[in-house]
Design an enzyme around this catalytic site. Structure first.
Site, PDB file in Angstrom:
ATOM      1  N   HIS A   1    -103.622 -31.232  37.816  1.00 53.48           N
ATOM      2  CA  HIS A   1    -104.635 -32.175  37.346  1.00 53.48           C
ATOM      3  C   HIS A   1    -106.007 -31.509  37.311  1.00 53.48           C
ATOM      4  CE1 HIS A   1    -106.610 -35.943  36.499  1.00 53.48           C
ATOM      5  NE2 HIS A   1    -107.438 -35.733  37.503  1.00 53.48           N
ATOM      6  N   SER A   2    -106.710 -31.648  36.184  1.00 55.36           N
ATOM      7  CA  SER A   2    -108.060 -31.125  35.999  1.00 55.36           C
ATOM      8  C   SER A   2    -108.039 -29.604  36.211  1.00 55.36           C
ATOM      9  CB  SER A   2    -109.032 -31.854  36.936  1.00 55.36           C
ATOM     10  OG  SER A   2    -110.365 -31.657  36.549  1.00 55.36           O
ATOM     11  N   MET A   3    -108.798 -29.064  37.163  1.00 53.33           N
ATOM     12  CA  MET A   3    -108.722 -27.631  37.432  1.00 53.33           C
ATOM     13  C   MET A   3    -107.292 -27.210  37.730  1.00 53.33           C
ATOM     14  SD  MET A   3    -110.402 -25.321  40.515  1.00 53.33           S
ATOM     15  CE  MET A   3    -109.063 -25.661  41.669  1.00 53.33           C
TER      16      MET A   3
END
Length: 254
Positions: free
Chosen positions: A97-99
């Site tokens: 998720h995300s990074m």
């Protein structure tokens, strides 16, 4: 209500729900500043049919005395080595998720090259495609800018970040993660042969659906894309949709 029991599989890996011995494994990578426990609801929702191993990055919580890893590829390599030490018997898929989407992508690339567990599939969530990552310089040098960024994304509450002691625990790892993000240079030719599934919130202030769809540039095999209602941290309110996406990637294994 008591907190869920956690099994410390390895210094890198946490397991928040029991799984069947023959269950496939989903390795999950948190967002910048995030910790393995963020994925507890997902682990419990998938159990016991899927084993969820959540990566605990250095520099936070019980690993806060360890220096953060300044390079996303190195982070992926060390996490992949931990999964190899665990040696799951069934298929292994990656979720970030995300990074964490970029770290999961790099771990999957290493796996396909024989330097980690071979990926049965990759699920990326709330992340811009490689090559579109941008970090504003102010986020690396200003506590205020970093705090406002986290609040804008919904990653924490103002009460927590206005508490000096809590802020001192959170910001060093968060800033280190943003530095690693800022130093990440994607290989524009990198492609995964395994299935790639992309999820993004329709009100995500950081990632547009168009930016998320560009993950298709790095998928040589099956590619699926879905926009879900929600902001950057849509995962908890849309947990059934996330569970369905995981099961679709792991099918017919789960």
């Amino acid at each position: 209500m008591t907190a869920p029991a956690v099994v410390v599989v390895d210094e890198w890996l946490r397991q928040y729900a029991a799984a069947d011995p023959s269950a496939p494994t989903l390795v999950v990578f948190p967002h910048a500043g995030g910790a393995a426990g963020y994925f507890t609801p997902l682990a419990q929702a998938l159990a016991p049919a899927v084993r969820v191993l959540a990566v605990q990055y250095p520099g936070r919580l019980e690993r806060r005395a360890e220096p953060p890893v300044p390079d996303l590829r190195e982070l992926a390599r060390q996490a992949g080595e931990a999964v190899l030490r665990y040696a799951p018997a069934g298929p292994v898929a990656y979720f970030g998720h995300s990074m964490g989407a970029l770290v999961a992508f790099e771990a999957a690339l290493l796996g396909e090259r024989g330097d980690g567990p071979s990926p049965h599939g990759l699920i990326v969530s709330g992340g811009r495609a490689p090559g579109l990552t941008r970090v504003e310089p102010a986020l690396l040098h200003s506590d205020l800018a970093l705090v406002e960024e986290v609040l804008m994304l919904g990653g924490s509450s103002r009460e927590v970040l206005e508490n000096e002691d809590l802020r001192a625990l959170v910001l060093p790892a968060l800033r280190a993660d943003y530095r690693a993000l800022g130093g990440y240079a994607a290989d524009p030719l990198a492609r995964l042969d395994c299935p790639v599934s992309v999820l993004v919130g329709d009100r995500d202030p950081l990632v547009t659906p168009a930016q998320a769809r560009r993950w298709q540039d790095h998928a040589a095999g099956r590619f699926t894309f879905r926009v879900l209602p929600g902001d950057h941290f849509y995962l908890t309110p849309r947990l059934p949709d996330v569970v369905a996406a995981v099961r679709a990637v792991l099918a017919p294994s789960s």
